[in-house]
Design a protein around this motif. Structure first.
Motif, PDB file in Angstrom:
ATOM      1  N   ILE A  21      -0.624  -2.986  66.165  1.00 41.93           N
ATOM      2  CA  ILE A  21       0.467  -2.040  66.321  1.00 41.93           C
ATOM      3  C   ILE A  21       0.987  -1.692  64.924  1.00 41.93           C
ATOM      4  O   ILE A  21       1.329  -2.575  64.142  1.00 41.93           O
ATOM      5  N   ASP A  25       4.793   1.897  66.135  1.00 41.93           N
ATOM      6  CA  ASP A  25       4.546   1.347  67.464  1.00 41.93           C
ATOM      7  C   ASP A  25       3.405   2.065  68.174  1.00 41.93           C
ATOM      8  O   ASP A  25       3.393   2.194  69.398  1.00 41.93           O
ATOM      9  N   GLU A  26       2.439   2.580  67.408  1.00 41.24           N
ATOM     10  CA  GLU A  26       1.259   3.205  67.986  1.00 41.24           C
ATOM     11  C   GLU A  26       0.095   2.219  67.927  1.00 41.24           C
ATOM     12  O   GLU A  26      -0.114   1.554  66.922  1.00 41.24           O
ATOM     13  N   THR A  27      -0.664   2.132  69.004  1.00 46.73           N
ATOM     14  CA  THR A  27      -1.801   1.222  69.031  1.00 46.73           C
ATOM     15  C   THR A  27      -2.939   1.797  68.203  1.00 46.73           C
ATOM     16  O   THR A  27      -3.338   2.944  68.392  1.00 46.73           O
ATOM     17  N   THR A 363      -5.844  -2.833  76.844  1.00 42.50           N
ATOM     18  CA  THR A 363      -5.324  -2.745  75.476  1.00 42.50           C
ATOM     19  C   THR A 363      -4.274  -1.651  75.326  1.00 42.50           C
ATOM     20  O   THR A 363      -3.540  -1.642  74.337  1.00 42.50           O
ATOM     21  N   ILE A 364      -4.197  -0.712  76.298  1.00 42.00           N
ATOM     22  CA  ILE A 364      -3.227   0.371  76.164  1.00 42.00           C
ATOM     23  C   ILE A 364      -1.854  -0.115  76.614  1.00 42.00           C
ATOM     24  O   ILE A 364      -1.716  -1.120  77.312  1.00 42.00           O
ATOM     25  N   GLU A 365      -0.820   0.603  76.201  1.00 46.88           N
ATOM     26  CA  GLU A 365       0.540   0.186  76.497  1.00 46.88           C
ATOM     27  C   GLU A 365       0.851   0.340  77.985  1.00 46.88           C
ATOM     28  O   GLU A 365       0.324   1.238  78.656  1.00 46.88           O
ATOM     29  N   VAL A 366       1.719  -0.525  78.491  1.00 46.96           N
ATOM     30  CA  VAL A 366       2.181  -0.417  79.870  1.00 46.96           C
ATOM     31  C   VAL A 366       2.856   0.947  80.049  1.00 46.96           C
ATOM     32  O   VAL A 366       3.654   1.379  79.224  1.00 46.96           O
ATOM     33  N   THR A 368       1.096   3.749  80.146  1.00 48.55           N
ATOM     34  CA  THR A 368       0.155   4.748  79.648  1.00 48.55           C
ATOM     35  C   THR A 368      -0.973   4.958  80.651  1.00 48.55           C
ATOM     36  O   THR A 368      -1.420   4.017  81.300  1.00 48.55           O
ATOM     37  N   ARG A 426      -1.458   2.015  83.443  1.00 48.40           N
ATOM     38  CA  ARG A 426      -1.470   0.597  83.067  1.00 48.40           C
ATOM     39  C   ARG A 426      -0.115   0.023  83.468  1.00 48.40           C
ATOM     40  O   ARG A 426       0.935   0.514  83.053  1.00 48.40           O
TER      41      ARG A 426
END
Length: 585
Positions: A21, A25-27, A363-366, A368, A426
Motif C-alpha cells: 500500500i 492508500d492505493e494497492t 488482494t483487492i480492497e474490501v 472493490t 470483495r
C-alpha cells in the motif's frame, strides 16, 4: 584466430507475487525479480565476489529501474542464483544486463548490431520485452558474451522523470517526457513557456519555447523535451536555447486520455489506461462498459465493449483502446462500433485465468469489484423460492471462496462442476472473506463452456438467438439471430401486415425470417430491416435483387432488437456485409 567467447545463459524469473500500500492508500501489485544464471565455462571466484546489474524499463509509466543484486549461491553445476528484488508488475524491457566480478564487468548482453551478435540467437538480443505478472513466473532467456569495452551495447536511454531531471546539476542537458498543463504566450503570439507534468505527478516550467519552435502547443499535448537544467529567477526548470541540441518532439504514442479528449466528437482515437471498474450485463454475460484511468490520473468511460469483444476484462488490466470520441448526457466517453476498426488490446494483466484467481481477488480492497474464474463445489438453494443463495467456488489453484447473493443477479440454478466467471464485490462476513453480489451494480455470473475458456454468450455470432428468443427480447440491444428467410413484409394503409414471397412485387428494404423454412404464420416470424441503398444485405438477401431466390436462405443476422412495422418484434439496422452470414442457400 577468432577470440574465444565465453557464454552465459541467463533466466530471469519473477516469482512470489505480493502487494503493498503506497502513501495514497492505493494497492500496488508487485513480484520478486531474481536472476538464475548458468555458464558453459567454470565461474571463477566465490559467490560474494559477484553481482548482477540490470536495467528494466516500464514503458507504461516511462519508469527505468536499475538494480544491482548480490549473488547468493554458486552451485556445483555452475548455476548462479542472486538475491531477489521486489518490482511493480507490468510490461518491461530488459535493456541491459551485466555480470560483475568485484565490480568489474565480465559478461554482458548485446544488441543485434554488435559484431558478436552471430554468436548468439536472436532471442538473446537486447532489449527483450516481457510482461511481469503478479502471480506468475516471467522468464527472460538469453545468452551473454564476454565483456569487451569496445563493443558495449548501445541501448537507447529512456527520458528522465521530472524529479530525476531536477536532480541534475544546473547546465546539464537531458530529455523529459511529460504532458502540457498550461500554455503561456508572449505579446508576439509565440509560446513563452509551458507548464508540464509527468506520470509521477511532478511539474516543471519549460522556458524559451519560442527559441526553437513556432508551434502553438495545447494543453494535453504529450512531448519529449530536450533542454538544459536551469534555476532561472530562483525557480528550477528546463530552458530551451536556439542554436543548440535542444528540441521538442511530439510523443506519437502518448495515448493519454487528455489527448483523446482533444479530438472532435466522432473522431477515432486511442488511449492506454488501466481498468478500474467493469460493468457486465448479467443477462448476456458481456461487458457493457469499462471505466479507465491513465497514468496521469484522468478517467474515461469506454462504452459498448460487447460490440467488439466477448472478453470479460478485469480490474487492474492495462489496455490499449481504440474507439470513437463521443459524448452522452454531457459526459465525455469512448464509444465502440462493430464495423469501425475499433479494438481493445491487453497490455498487461493477462487473459484466461490470470487476474481471475481467488488469490488475486483477495488482494483487492474490501468493497472493490473484482472477477474470479472457478468451479462450483457446492450450491445452496433457498427451498421457498428455488433460487441460489450462495455458491462455494474452487479455482484452478485449489483456493476456495463463498459467492453470496447469487439470486440478486441470476435465476439460474447452477450445478456442481460448472466453471463460472463471477464479477462481484470483495467482501467480508463474520471475519470470512467472500464475494458478494448486488443487483443493478454490473455484477454478473457467466457460464464457461465445458472444456474451454470462452464464455457462452447468448446472442453472439457463435451462439445466436433463435427467432423465438429474439421476438421475446425486444430491448434495443444488439445481437445475432439465426433463421430462414420466408419473404418480405406487405403493410397496408389499414395497419394490416402479411408476408409475401412473390418476387414480382418484392422489395429489398426488409425480410421476414422464422425458425423453420416452411413457417407460414407471420406471428411466429421476426421482421428484419435491411438498411442502406445498394448495401450488401439488400443486394444479397432482398427478394427484389435476388428475384426471390433468397427465400429459404438459412442466415445469421446482426442488428438491434426492437419493434419494426408498428409493434411487431423486429431486428433493425442491418446495413453492412459483416452483419449477416448466409449459412446455406
Amino acid at each position: 584466430m577468432k577470440t574465444l567467447l565465453k557464454y552465459l545463459s541467463i533466466v530471469l524469473l519473477v516469482v512470489a507475487a505480493s502487494s503493498c500500500i503506497d502513501e495514497l492508500d492505493e494497492t500496488i501489485y508487485k513480484g520478486n525479480v531474481q536472476f538464475n544464471l548458468s555458464t558453459t565455462t567454470e565461474v571463477k571466484g566465490e559467490a560474494e565476489d559477484y553481482t548482477v546489474k540490470a536495467k528494466l524499463y516500464r514503458k507504461y509509466n516511462e519508469k527505468l529501474t536499475i538494480i544491482e543484486l548480490d549473488v547468493d549461491s554458486i552451485y556445483e553445476d555452475g548455476s548462479i542464483v542472486t538475491e531477489s528484488y521486489e518490482i511493480e508488475h507490468g510490461n518491461y524491457e530488459l535493456q541491459s544486463i551485466s555480470l560483475l566480478n568485484d565490480g568489474e564487468t565480465e559478461f554482458c548482453g548485446i544488441d543485434k548490431d554488435d559484431d558478436r551478435a552471430p554468436q548468439i540467437g536472436e532471442e538473446s538480443y537486447l532489449p527483450i520485452a516481457k510482461n511481469v505478472l503478479e502471480n506468475d513466473t516471467t522468464v527472460f532467456a538469453l545468452e551473454l558474451v564476454e565483456f569487451d569495452e569496445t563493443k558495449e551495447p548501445e541501448v537507447e536511454e529512456p527520458p528522465l522523470s521530472i524529479a530525476e531531471f531536477l536532480a541534475l546539476t544546473d547546465g546539464s542537458v537531458a530529455t523529459i517526457n511529460a504532458y502540457i498543463t498550461e500554455v503561456v504566450t508572449n505579446a508576439s503570439g509565440k509560446v513563452s513557456y509551458l507548464m508540464m507534468k509527468d506520470s509521477n505527478g511532478d511539474e516543471i516550467k519549460v522556458y524559451g519555447v519560442y527559441n526553437i519552435s513556432d508551434i502553438i502547443y495545447e494543453v494535453g499535448d504529450v512531448l519529449f523535451v530536450t533542454g538544459k537544467r536551469t534555476g532561472t529567477n530562483g525557480e528550477d526548470g528546463l530552458a530551451l536555447e536556439a542554436d543548440s541540441e535542444h528540441s521538442i518532439v511530439a510523443d506519437a504514442k502518448a495515448n493519454s486520455i487528455a489527448a483523446f479528449l482533444k479530438l472532435a466528437d466522432g473522431t477515432v482515437g486511442t488511449i492506454e489506461a488501466e481498468v478500474i471498474e467493469v460493468s457486465v450485463n448479467p443477462s448476456y454475460g458481456t461487458v457493457t462498459s469499462l471505466l479507465m484511468k491513465d497514468k496521469s490520473g484522468d478517467e474515461i468511460l469506454a462504452y459498448g465493449v460487447f460490440k467488439i469483444s466477448d472478453e470479460i476484462y478485469t480490474v487492474g488490466q492495462e489496455l490499449r483502446i481504440t474507439a470513437d470520441r463521443d459524448s452522452y448526457n454531457g459526459e465525455d466517453q469512448m464509444s465502440f462500433s462493430s464495423d469501425a476498426g475499433h479494438s481493445i488490446e491487453i497490455l498487461s494483466g493477462g487473459t484466461g485465468d490470470e487476474g481471475k484467481t481467488i488469490a488475486d481477488f483477495l488482494t483487492i480492497e474490501v468493497g472493490t469489484v473484482g472477477t474470479i474464474k472457478a468451479e462450483v463445489k457446492e450450491v445452496s438453494v433457498n427451498p421457498d423460492y428455488g433460487t441460489v443463495t450462495y455458491l462455494i467456488m474452487k479455482d484452478s489453484k485449489g483456493d476456495e471462496i463463498k459467492a453470496y447473493g447469487v439470486f440478486k443477479v441470476s435465476d439460474i440454478v447452477y450445478e456442481v462442476g460448472q466453471t463460472l466467471i463471477l464479477t462481484g464485490k470483495r467482501d467480508e462476513y463474520s471475519g470470512e472473506a467472500q464475494l458478494s453480489f448486488a443487483s443493478e451494480s454490473g455484477h454478473s455470473i457467466v457460464i464457461v463452456e465445458e472444456g474451454g475458456d470462452t464464455p457462452v454468450v447468448k446472442g453472439s455470432k457463435d451462439t445466436p438467438y433463435t427467432v423465438e428468443e429474439a421476438r421475446d427480447k425486444q430491448d434495443e440491444s444488439t445481437a445475432w439471430v439465426e433463421g430462414y428467410i420466408i419473404g418480405y413484409i406487405v403493410y397496408d394503409a389499414g395497419g394490416n401486415h402479411t408476408v409475401s414471397s412473390d418476387p414480382s412485387a418484392a422489395v429489398d428494404t426488409n425480410i421476414a425470417i422464422a425458425s423453420s423454412a416452411s413457417e407460414t404464420d407471420a406471428s411466429k416470424m421476426l421482421f428484419v430491416q435491411l438498411s442502406g441503398s445498394d448495401s450488401a444485405p439488400r443486394t444479397q438477401l432482398g427478394l427484389a435483387s435476388t428475384s426471390g431466390a433468397s427465400v429459404g436462405y438459412h442466415v445469421k443476422l446482426n442488428g438491434q432488437l426492437e419493434n419494426y412495422f408498428g409493434d411487431n418484434p423486429g431486428l433493425k439496422g442491418i446495413s453492412t456485409a459483416d452483419q449477416f452470414e448466409i449459412i446455406t442457400e
